[in-house]
Design an enzyme around this catalytic site. Structure first.
Site, mmCIF file in Angstrom:
data_model
loop_
_atom_site.group_PDB
_atom_site.id
_atom_site.type_symbol
_atom_site.label_atom_id
_atom_site.label_comp_id
_atom_site.label_asym_id
_atom_site.label_seq_id
_atom_site.Cartn_x
_atom_site.Cartn_y
_atom_site.Cartn_z
ATOM 1 N N ASP A 37 20.561 0.453 -28.876
ATOM 2 C CA ASP A 37 19.326 0.714 -28.961
ATOM 3 C C ASP A 37 18.781 1.983 -28.562
ATOM 4 O O ASP A 37 19.835 2.509 -27.665
ATOM 5 C CB ASP A 37 18.529 -0.367 -27.993
ATOM 6 C CG ASP A 37 17.097 -0.386 -28.161
ATOM 7 O OD1 ASP A 37 16.633 -1.460 -28.680
ATOM 8 O OD2 ASP A 37 16.041 0.336 -27.931
ATOM 9 N N ILE A 38 17.864 2.610 -28.823
ATOM 10 C CA ILE A 38 17.362 4.005 -28.637
ATOM 11 C C ILE A 38 17.147 4.082 -27.122
ATOM 12 O O ILE A 38 17.254 5.219 -26.351
ATOM 13 C CB ILE A 38 16.466 4.451 -29.430
ATOM 14 C CG1 ILE A 38 15.907 6.135 -29.325
ATOM 15 C CG2 ILE A 38 14.896 3.769 -29.200
ATOM 16 C CD1 ILE A 38 14.979 6.622 -30.000
ATOM 17 N N ASP A 75 20.463 5.949 -31.339
ATOM 18 C CA ASP A 75 19.304 6.155 -32.477
ATOM 19 C C ASP A 75 19.868 6.101 -33.617
ATOM 20 O O ASP A 75 20.697 6.796 -34.179
ATOM 21 C CB ASP A 75 18.637 7.615 -31.970
ATOM 22 C CG ASP A 75 17.281 7.778 -33.008
ATOM 23 O OD1 ASP A 75 17.279 6.935 -33.916
ATOM 24 O OD2 ASP A 75 16.461 8.719 -32.396
ATOM 25 N N VAL A 76 19.374 5.240 -34.509
ATOM 26 C CA VAL A 76 19.703 5.036 -36.051
ATOM 27 C C VAL A 76 19.433 6.059 -36.962
ATOM 28 O O VAL A 76 19.924 6.191 -37.946
ATOM 29 C CB VAL A 76 19.081 3.527 -36.485
ATOM 30 C CG1 VAL A 76 19.835 2.409 -35.837
ATOM 31 C CG2 VAL A 76 17.601 3.568 -36.504
ATOM 32 N N TYR A 172 5.231 2.264 -42.670
ATOM 33 C CA TYR A 172 5.777 0.934 -42.350
ATOM 34 C C TYR A 172 5.818 0.120 -43.649
ATOM 35 O O TYR A 172 7.011 -0.509 -43.840
ATOM 36 C CB TYR A 172 4.871 0.388 -41.254
ATOM 37 C CG TYR A 172 5.537 -0.997 -40.653
ATOM 38 C CD1 TYR A 172 6.285 -1.029 -39.611
ATOM 39 C CD2 TYR A 172 5.028 -2.226 -41.363
ATOM 40 C CE1 TYR A 172 6.724 -2.364 -39.270
ATOM 41 C CE2 TYR A 172 5.308 -3.540 -41.086
ATOM 42 C CZ TYR A 172 6.128 -3.547 -39.777
ATOM 43 O OH TYR A 172 6.667 -4.799 -39.544
ATOM 44 N N LYS A 176 9.674 -1.226 -45.027
ATOM 45 C CA LYS A 176 9.910 -2.595 -45.294
ATOM 46 C C LYS A 176 10.076 -3.185 -46.685
ATOM 47 O O LYS A 176 10.746 -4.270 -47.030
ATOM 48 C CB LYS A 176 8.723 -3.468 -44.579
ATOM 49 C CG LYS A 176 8.713 -3.012 -42.969
ATOM 50 C CD LYS A 176 9.898 -3.438 -42.424
ATOM 51 C CE LYS A 176 9.984 -3.608 -40.890
ATOM 52 N NZ LYS A 176 11.273 -3.730 -40.118
#
Length: 274
Positions: A37-38, A75-76, A172, A176
């Site tokens: 997780d960031i 961070d992804v 967003y 998605k």
């Protein structure tokens, strides 16, 4: 015997919300967890994001149900962070079996002059997912054990939610929808390796991403959102619980779904049947 005994799951966005729920639920069924997780704030996001304390609480809860977990802060949007998290987990557990690219943000409200929200949404939820896949897929293939990948999309990944066209909402929705394309591409390419790839599509979920004071104030000050029924479910439930998504992911990760690949699985209280 538990449904995921001996399996190892890599989950991004694990510090709270859906990611935490997935970690706990899969651990209850025997999986060991590699979590990332960031644990930092992205400026375009209007609600407080997860913290190091949240990540520590996820660790505690997974261990409380008898699970094992290795976590990393990362961070992804940074490929090196993904690689480091996965390497740490594999060093501990020896392999990885199921991958859940779940990290997400919802920068859908705020001033219209916030174009960075577009880039942050797409970078985290589309490019970030691709980077996770690009790092982990060669490992899954080399292991020769098969595996599963379940990407968190949204009801907004199957039909547009008419909230607004500001940069965050546009990003967003685009992200998605975009991960559905990635899923379809990878599911075709990886089927011969017995690696299954699917997406899940929740309606609104009772997590801090949606259930927060800032978003509630926005809805109250924009009655057209409610009037447009933008977020109303046909089933009489305002928000579903994170565990409802976790149970779907558990099914897709288990041998019960051993021939299920390439699907978009709604968990949406009928949202997409409106």
């Amino acid at each position: 015997m538990a449904r995921l005994d001996g399996k190892v799951a890599f989950i991004t966005g694990v510090a709270r919300g859906q990611g935490r729920s997935h970690a706990i639920r899969l651990a209850q069924e025997g999986a060991s967890i590699i979590g990332m997780d960031i644990c930092a704030q992205i400026p375009s996001v209007f609600y407080p994001m997860a913290t190091r304390e949240d990540l520590a609480e996820t660790e505690r809860l997974v261990k409380e149900v008898g699970g094992q977990i290795v976590t990393s802060i990362g961070d992804v949007r940074n490929r090196e962070d993904i690689q480091a998290a996965l390497t740490a987990g594999i060093e501990q557990f020896g392999h990885v079996d199921t991958v859940i690219p779940n990290a997400g943000i919802m920068p859908v409200i705020g001033p219209g002059e916030q174009p960075q929200a577009w880039f942050d949404a797409v970078d985290v939820m589309l490019t970030g997912v691709w980077q996770v896949l690009d790092v982990v897929v060669p490992i899954l293939i080399e292991q020769g054990r098969g595996g599963t990948i379940t990407i968190t999309s949204s009801a907004a990944g199957l039909r547009s939610i008419g909230l607004n066209t500001l940069p965050g909402q546009a990003g967003y929705s685009a992200a998605k929808h975009g991960v559905v394309g990635l899923m379809r591409l990878y599911s075709k390419q990886l089927a011969k390796h017995m690696i299954r790839v699917n997406t899940v599509h929740p309606t609104g979920v009772n997590t801090p991403m949606v259930a927060n004071a800032e978003y509630g104030e926005f809805v109250m000050s924009h009655p057209e959102v409610a009037a447009d029924d933008a977020y109303k479910n046909p089933m009489p439930v305002e928000l579903i619980e994170a565990v409802d998504i976790s149970n779907a992911i558990l099914f897709l990760a288990s041998d019960e779904a051993r021939y299920v690949t390439g699907i978009t699985m709604p968990v949406d209280a009928g949202y997409n049947n409106r």
